[in-house]
Every structure is written in C-alpha cells, then in structure tokens.
Design a protein around this motif. Structure first.
Motif, PDB file in Angstrom:
ATOM      1  N   MET A  79      20.888  48.263  67.195  1.00 47.08           N
ATOM      2  CA  MET A  79      22.300  48.158  66.408  1.00 47.08           C
ATOM      3  C   MET A  79      21.949  49.132  64.851  1.00 47.08           C
ATOM      4  O   MET A  79      22.412  49.408  64.016  1.00 47.08           O
ATOM      5  CB  MET A  79      22.924  47.092  65.834  1.00 47.08           C
ATOM      6  CG  MET A  79      23.850  46.696  67.422  1.00 47.08           C
ATOM      7  SD  MET A  79      24.168  45.548  67.478  1.00 47.08           S
ATOM      8  CE  MET A  79      25.330  45.293  68.672  1.00 47.08           C
ATOM      9  N   ARG A 109      29.898  42.639  68.271  1.00 46.91           N
ATOM     10  CA  ARG A 109      29.330  43.193  67.963  1.00 46.91           C
ATOM     11  C   ARG A 109      28.625  43.988  68.933  1.00 46.91           C
ATOM     12  O   ARG A 109      28.203  43.382  70.011  1.00 46.91           O
ATOM     13  CB  ARG A 109      28.110  43.706  67.134  1.00 46.91           C
ATOM     14  CG  ARG A 109      29.037  43.154  65.643  1.00 46.91           C
ATOM     15  CD  ARG A 109      27.094  43.145  64.854  1.00 46.91           C
ATOM     16  NE  ARG A 109      26.501  41.746  65.459  1.00 46.91           N
ATOM     17  CZ  ARG A 109      25.144  41.679  65.216  1.00 46.91           C
ATOM     18  NH1 ARG A 109      24.727  42.593  64.506  1.00 46.91           N
ATOM     19  NH2 ARG A 109      24.532  40.222  65.569  1.00 46.91           N
ATOM     20  N   LYS A 133      19.656  51.036  64.099  1.00 43.47           N
ATOM     21  CA  LYS A 133      19.159  52.084  64.110  1.00 43.47           C
ATOM     22  C   LYS A 133      20.461  53.360  64.347  1.00 43.47           C
ATOM     23  O   LYS A 133      21.017  54.232  64.287  1.00 43.47           O
ATOM     24  CB  LYS A 133      18.131  53.017  65.048  1.00 43.47           C
ATOM     25  CG  LYS A 133      16.660  52.707  64.060  1.00 43.47           C
ATOM     26  CD  LYS A 133      16.650  52.607  63.122  1.00 43.47           C
ATOM     27  CE  LYS A 133      15.611  52.371  62.369  1.00 43.47           C
ATOM     28  NZ  LYS A 133      14.760  52.867  61.119  1.00 43.47           N
ATOM     29  N   LYS A 185      16.434  60.416  68.345  1.00 39.83           N
ATOM     30  CA  LYS A 185      17.666  59.966  67.676  1.00 39.83           C
ATOM     31  C   LYS A 185      18.914  60.671  67.813  1.00 39.83           C
ATOM     32  O   LYS A 185      19.959  60.345  69.004  1.00 39.83           O
ATOM     33  CB  LYS A 185      17.671  59.183  66.572  1.00 39.83           C
ATOM     34  CG  LYS A 185      19.472  58.184  66.065  1.00 39.83           C
ATOM     35  CD  LYS A 185      18.682  57.930  64.500  1.00 39.83           C
ATOM     36  CE  LYS A 185      20.627  56.781  64.397  1.00 39.83           C
ATOM     37  NZ  LYS A 185      21.173  57.851  63.807  1.00 39.83           N
ATOM     38  N   GLU A 208      22.516  60.656  70.971  1.00 40.07           N
ATOM     39  CA  GLU A 208      23.137  60.826  70.404  1.00 40.07           C
ATOM     40  C   GLU A 208      24.552  62.180  71.029  1.00 40.07           C
ATOM     41  O   GLU A 208      25.058  61.373  70.933  1.00 40.07           O
ATOM     42  CB  GLU A 208      23.415  59.815  69.263  1.00 40.07           C
ATOM     43  CG  GLU A 208      23.047  59.295  68.072  1.00 40.07           C
ATOM     44  CD  GLU A 208      22.801  59.389  66.729  1.00 40.07           C
ATOM     45  OE1 GLU A 208      22.971  57.951  66.215  1.00 40.07           O
ATOM     46  OE2 GLU A 208      22.676  59.909  66.036  1.00 40.07           O
ATOM     47  N   GLY A 265      23.813  51.510  64.923  1.00 40.86           N
ATOM     48  CA  GLY A 265      24.898  51.289  64.306  1.00 40.86           C
ATOM     49  C   GLY A 265      25.360  50.692  65.316  1.00 40.86           C
ATOM     50  O   GLY A 265      25.001  50.101  66.767  1.00 40.86           O
ATOM     51  N   SER A 266      26.357  50.328  65.426  1.00 39.53           N
ATOM     52  CA  SER A 266      27.431  49.425  66.218  1.00 39.53           C
ATOM     53  C   SER A 266      29.258  48.854  65.902  1.00 39.53           C
ATOM     54  O   SER A 266      30.224  49.193  64.702  1.00 39.53           O
ATOM     55  CB  SER A 266      27.041  47.579  66.123  1.00 39.53           C
ATOM     56  OG  SER A 266      27.360  46.840  65.265  1.00 39.53           O
ATOM     57  N   ARG A 267      29.983  48.521  66.658  1.00 33.25           N
ATOM     58  CA  ARG A 267      31.327  48.741  66.685  1.00 33.25           C
ATOM     59  C   ARG A 267      31.516  47.201  66.878  1.00 33.25           C
ATOM     60  O   ARG A 267      30.587  46.526  67.432  1.00 33.25           O
ATOM     61  CB  ARG A 267      32.307  49.505  67.465  1.00 33.25           C
ATOM     62  CG  ARG A 267      32.195  49.463  68.709  1.00 33.25           C
ATOM     63  CD  ARG A 267      32.975  50.514  69.900  1.00 33.25           C
ATOM     64  NE  ARG A 267      33.151  49.978  70.960  1.00 33.25           N
ATOM     65  CZ  ARG A 267      33.567  49.016  71.765  1.00 33.25           C
ATOM     66  NH1 ARG A 267      34.261  48.066  70.486  1.00 33.25           N
ATOM     67  NH2 ARG A 267      33.018  48.896  72.731  1.00 33.25           N
TER      68      ARG A 267
END
Length: 458
Positions: free
Chosen positions: A308, A321, A310, A277, A281, A312-314
């Motif tokens: 998402m 999303r 793991k 991860k 990132e 995240g999302s916006r």
C-alpha cells in the motif's frame, strides 16, 4: 490394487464364520461421532461406487485372494465369494443409502447405511466396512475443513469487504505434493472444490470430470516457484520478476510470483514497487505477491502495508483499506483454519480488508486429517436371524462416547434440523437417506454442480 476382495482388514476374512446360525441380513450405518467440527459436509461416496463397486469381481480376484489369505494365515470364504460370482455375476449384493452429497449434517447422525440384499451374504455388510468407511471419512473430513475455512473467510469479507465476489478463489489447494498418493490428491482435492474454485491439484480436476461430470471443477493461474526465480541469480531477481510479467501478465490476467527468495521487503519496496511498478500498474491484470516464510500473522499484514505504501489504497464502504486491483497477496505457508482466522483478524485490526489476500493450503488440507478428526465409525445396528429382526449395539462401560445406535435407521428433518430416528417411525418420503447403490448399480447420481448447490443450501 483393484482386487476388491483384498480391500479390507485381514481380520475381516474370518468374520463369515462368526455370526449366529441363520443370520440372513445385517444392517450397518456410518456416522461422525463428534470431533473438531460440530457438523460434517458429506462427500465422496459416488467416487468410490463408480471406481470400485460398479465393476464385478472375477475368478482371478477370488483365486488371488485365496492364495494370499492362505499364505497370510487367515481364513478365506471362497464359497461365499464364488456364490457372489456365480449368482450375482460378481456384483456385490448390497444396498447403500446415504444423505445427498454436499449435505452438512450435525455430528452424531447417520450419514450412510448399508445392508446385504441376498440372505446368503449377510457377512458382506461388515466385510465392506474398511473400504466404505475410508471412502466416506476422508473426503467428508476434507470437505468439512474446507467448509470451515470458507465460513471464516466469508465472515471477514462480510465485515471488511464490499461484497463476497472474491470468496470462491480465497482458498487455493496447494496439497498435491504433500499427500500420501495420487488417489488421495484426487479425492481430497475434489472435496475441497465443493467449497472453493481454486486448486493446483490437477488430479482433482480429473476426478471431477470422471466421477461427477464436471467439465472444469477448479481453476489455477501461472505462478513462479523458488527455482524459477533463483535460477536468474540474486542479481537477476528483477529480471526474473519482469520475465513473469512479460510472459504471463496482460489485460485481465493474473500471475502469482513468490517474492521472498532473498528479501521480501526489498522485493516489494525496490522491485515490485520500484523498478517494475509502472509495468505492474499498466499491464491491465493483477500481480499476486507470495510471501513464503516467517510468521504469517505478522508477515501478511506487514507485506500488505508495504504494498500500500508503494501502490496506494482506497477505503471501501466498510471503512477498510484495499489495494488497487493491479496487486494482491497470497499466503501459502503455515496456512490452516486457525492461522487464516488469526491473519484476517490481524488485518482487520489494522484496518485492512480481507479482500486483499488469498490463501493456499497444503498438508493441513489434504494430509493432516485422520478418521478421528471427526470420529468416524461404521457399526452394525440390526440383524435378521431366521426371519426375526433385532437391534444390536455396543455400549462400552469404559467409554460411553463409543455407544452405537440401534436398529434400522433413518435421517429426517424436524424444524429444519437433521435428526436420526428409527426407520419405521417415519414415512419413507421423510427419510433424507437416499438409495445410491444396489447390486452393482449406481442408483442415484449427482453432478458436481448439484453437490455445490446442496452445500450452499445447507
């Protein structure tokens, strides 16, 4: 297979003796009589003209055709072909006119028209049907299917994404290995690129450069396949993924990794979203996770949900999303226009933006098409006998859907809509059919950018 004389149906070789005495000219046209889609994106004729019609036939071609036809049991018009060789230096005395490449024309309209330019060669118009019709129906059908996908994806992006900037790369051509020949890949693959910019069909890139002056018609990225992942062994799956990031990841770089060799959910939850991860990132580029099995309508939204959870999302301006820019998903298994729509609808219902996913389409794009997908046909519509023109047509009582058009034709626009009319009913300036070939010469040439511009305009 470069002998143009033999690029026809066997029964065509006897047709020179079947027309009425005094026949001087025959005019034929090509249309899509209907099919799955209400309109078709015309494309590909220029490839055929450059590859086959701008090269003259030779004495060796005539001799070979004569020998083969005799053994095959069909007549051969040696006199007619020798006349073309001696009088026209081997170039076919034909004129072809067509709509601009990239034009989207409703079915039931003339798209191309061909006529002989030498009255001694009236038989040639229909002789070329086999090759000419194939040169048009196949790339036009692929471009039409690709366009349909483009419209579906654009519709969902309009509903669920902030903008359409990702649209050109939302459908990738995966069809090279599933096509019937390399020429099929080149022609069909380039037809797809009329609408999109992503492909793994290198032959299509060559065709774009060779026939439409496109320095680079499409793009690809480094991507893993099952062999490159499973070669590390099941216990080495994380190492295989890490190697992909090390080799091809980086700032502004995109790398795709097939992730279902063993357990897609564990790959997302424990490896991409666990051990790797931080690298995903922080590498500055984008990892594209690729599922390759299961029901895509179920797997794609579920996989995005796992990602998402793991990463995240916006929530975008449309209220849907979106994953962080470092990770996306591509679905390349079981993809066709219907499944694309179903997948995107399922995502929409779960509040997931279409910008999270791209698609790869293979056999459904380049191979699962045929002439009747859009009911293509080429028919003679006018004949000149001893200086007198008359309309000819077919209208079978058993299938009026096969009724053909009459006369010399033109295509015009009325109130912005294409309409087929009699050639002499409109001024020449109003005819959308443009002369593209005459007597061995390419008369009108399109760049690939012009083709794409025409598609966008329509």
């Amino acid at each position: 297979m470069q002998n143009l004389i033999l690029n026809t149906d066997s029964y065509k070789t006897s047709h020179f003796a079947q027309y009425p005495q005094g026949t001087e000219y025959i005019s034929s046209y090509i249309e899509s009589r209907g099919g799955i889609y209400p309109s078709t994106v015309f494309f590909g004729l220029q490839m055929f003209i450059k590859q086959y019609l701008t090269t003259p036939i030779t004495q060796a071609d005539i001799d070979e055709a004569d020998l083969i036809c005799a053994a095959h049991g069909v007549p051969f018009n040696r006199e007619g072909w020798s006349y073309i060789l001696n009088t026209h230096q081997g170039y076919l005395p034909l004129e072809i006119e067509a709509v601009p490449e990239g034009a989207e024309v409703p079915t039931g309209n003339v798209m191309a028209q061909v006529i002989n330019t030498d009255p001694a060669c009236a038989w040639l118009t229909s002789y070329i049907e086999t090759a000419l019709l194939r040169a048009i129906w196949y790339p036009t059908t692929v471009a039409t299917i690709s366009r349909a996908c483009h419209k579906i994806i654009a519709g969902y992006l309009n509903e669920t994404a902030d903008d359409l900037s990702s649209l050109p790369f939302k459908l990738h051509d995966f069809g090279a290995r599933g096509a019937s020949s390399e020429e099929t890949v080149a022609i069909g693959g380039l037809a797809h690129l009329v609408n999109f910019m992503g492909t793994d069909s290198l032959s299509a890139i060559v065709a774009g450069r060779r026939y439409y002056g496109a320095d680079m018609a499409g793009y690809s990225i480094p991507a893993a396949e099952h062999s490159t992942i499973t070669s590390w062994g099941r216990d080495g799956e994380a190492d295989a993924y890490r190697n992909m990031l090390n080799q091809f990841g980086g700032k502004n770089k995109v790398v795709a990794v097939v992730s279902d060799s063993y357990n897609l959910w564990a790959a997302i939850d424990d490896l991409w979203g666990g051990k790797l991860k931080n690298q995903v990132e922080t590498m500055g580029g984008t990892l594209v996770v690729r599922p390759d099995s299961g029901n895509p309508v179920e797997v794609v939204p579920q996989a995005i949900e796992h990602l998402m959870a793991k990463f995240g999302s916006r929530t975008n301006s449309k209220g849907y999303r979106v994953l962080p820019d470092c990770v996306r998903l591509i679905q390349g298994d079981g993809v066709n226009p219907g499944s694309i729509k179903a997948i995107l609808e399922a995502m929409k219902q779960q509040g997931i933006s279409a910008e999270n996913v791209s698609f790869g389409m293979g056999g459904e794009l380049l191979q699962k098409v045929h002439r009747d997908t859009q009911k293509f046909a080429m028919k003679a519509s006018a004949i000149c006998i001893n200086g007198n023109w008359k309309d000819i047509y077919k209208d079978p009582v058993t299938d009026h859907g096969k009724r053909s058009k009459k006369g010399r034709l033109a295509l015009t626009r009325k109130n912005g809509q294409y309409q087929t009319v009699a050639r002499d009913s409109i001024p020449a300036s109003a005819n959308e059919l443009v002369t593209v070939f005459r007597n061995g010469q390419l008369i009108t040439e399109y760049t690939f950018d012009q083709v794409r511009g025409q598609v966008s305009a329509d």
